[in-house]
Design an enzyme around this catalytic site. Structure first.
Site, PDB file in Angstrom:
ATOM      1  N   HIS A   1       0.810  -1.222   0.000  1.00  0.00           N
ATOM      2  CA  HIS A   1       0.000   0.000   0.000  1.00  0.00           C
ATOM      3  C   HIS A   1       0.844   1.273   0.000  1.00  0.00           C
ATOM      4  O   HIS A   1       0.771   2.098  -0.910  1.00  0.00           O
ATOM      5  CB  HIS A   1      -0.925   0.010   1.216  1.00  0.00           C
ATOM      6  CG  HIS A   1      -1.860  -1.159   1.292  1.00  0.00           C
ATOM      7  ND1 HIS A   1      -2.901  -1.339   0.419  1.00  0.00           N
ATOM      8  CD2 HIS A   1      -1.907  -2.200   2.159  1.00  0.00           C
ATOM      9  CE1 HIS A   1      -3.566  -2.443   0.730  1.00  0.00           C
ATOM     10  NE2 HIS A   1      -2.983  -2.985   1.784  1.00  0.00           N
ATOM     11  N   ASP A   2       1.624   1.467   1.066  1.00  0.00           N
ATOM     12  CA  ASP A   2       2.268   2.763   1.278  1.00  0.00           C
ATOM     13  C   ASP A   2       3.369   3.096   0.281  1.00  0.00           C
ATOM     14  O   ASP A   2       3.557   4.288  -0.038  1.00  0.00           O
ATOM     15  CB  ASP A   2       2.799   2.854   2.710  1.00  0.00           C
ATOM     16  CG  ASP A   2       1.663   2.978   3.719  1.00  0.00           C
ATOM     17  OD1 ASP A   2       0.716   3.735   3.457  1.00  0.00           O
ATOM     18  OD2 ASP A   2       1.716   2.303   4.759  1.00  0.00           O
TER      19      ASP A   2
END
Length: 303
Positions: A240-241
């Site tokens: 995600h990040d």
């Protein structure tokens, strides 16, 4: 040679946060001017220490860091200890911090760095709940408006949530803060689950990453492997990040749409709705996932 992009990183590490941070420190394309911790995946003491540990792992005692918000603007916070472990790093061994965090805290550190840079020069990469940004906007508004752009991982538009059926964890952790940032004066690009779930790593991908041989590559492979723990039946895991860092460097890999968004702060905290009176936000909705993964691995493998 393209000049390094000056950035601030606000984060709650967290396994996938850690990979994004290692990429930012390793790839040579960012000038990381400061990092700030927020409670999110784990409590503020642990997220702050994890920033120090990741900086130590990369030998970067030149990057100042500070602790920020201990919880959301209102209500109780969430956590993801079940995914990230009690240490936030899935038990992966990291060195002790080389330096102490700035005792003045996140707002003072961010305000100082922003005041020293030309207005609009710094991009803020937000990997966790947006609480620290609201505190900065409230306590040092003249500094806050000097941020050039915020790129934040958070929210979901069409995908099911990961913090209940409708909401994504970062936005659900402090929905009021998210709405205030969206309504604020700094242009914001949001990268929701609709995109981040498409950037995935398999065990074979991790073998290839570790074989690159750099500290950042080997450590990132270990961290993502820890992400599989308890999910051994999964063929891949989402990253995600790191999408935030990739958006900052390689925006051509993403398809972005402008949306007017409102954040539910009551019935379904963190749920995003498109409404005519919503705040205008740039939202990434597509990604060239194979090219993005190659760019991520390439940056982590930079010597």
């Amino acid at each position: 040679m393209t000049p390094a992009l000056p950035v601030l990183i606000d984060t709650d590490p967290g396994l996938d946060d850690a990979v994004g941070i290692l990429f930012a420190l390793a790839c040579g394309r960012f000038s990381v001017t400061a990092m700030t911790a927020v409670a999110g995946n784990i409590g503020i003491g642990t997220t702050t220490r994890n920033i120090g540990r990741l900086l130590a792992a990369m030998g970067r005692d030149d990057v100042p860091y500070a602790a920020g918000a201990v919880g959301p603007l209102q209500g109780d916070g969430l956590d993801e200890v079940a995914i990230h472990g009690n240490d936030g790093m899935g038990g992966v061994d990291l060195p002790a911090p080389l330096t102490l965090p700035d005792a003045r805290g996140a707002t003072a550190r961010l305000a100082e760095v922003l005041a020293a840079a030309p207005a609009g020069a710094l991009t803020l990469l937000a990997l966790g709940p947006l609480t620290n940004l609201v505190h900065l906007a409230h306590d040092a508004p003249q500094a806050y408006v000097r941020i050039g752009r915020i790129i934040a991982m958070g929210g979901t538009i069409h995908e099911p949530g990961n913090a209940g059926p409708y909401a994504e964890f970062n936005i659900a952790s402090d929905p009021l803060a998210a709405q205030m940032v969206f309504d604020g004066p700094v242009p914001t690009t949001l990268i929701p689950l609709d995109v981040t779930r498409k950037l995935r790593a398999t065990p074979d991908d991790l073998d290839r990453l570790a074989a690159l041989g750099t500290d950042a590559a080997r450590l990132s492979a270990d961290l993502i492997r820890a992400y599989f723990h308890g999910n051994a039946d999964r063929a891949s895991r989402p990253l995600h990040d790191p999408c935030v860092m990739l958006m900052a460097l390689h925006p051509q890999l993403f398809g972005v749409e402008q949306m007017r968004l409102c954040v539910d702060t009551a019935e379904h905290p963190g749920r995003l709705s498109q409404m005519q009176n919503g705040a205008m936000v740039d939202v990434a909705m597509t990604i060239d996932a194979p090219a993005a993964l190659e760019a991520l691995w390439r940056g982590l493998g930079t010597v």
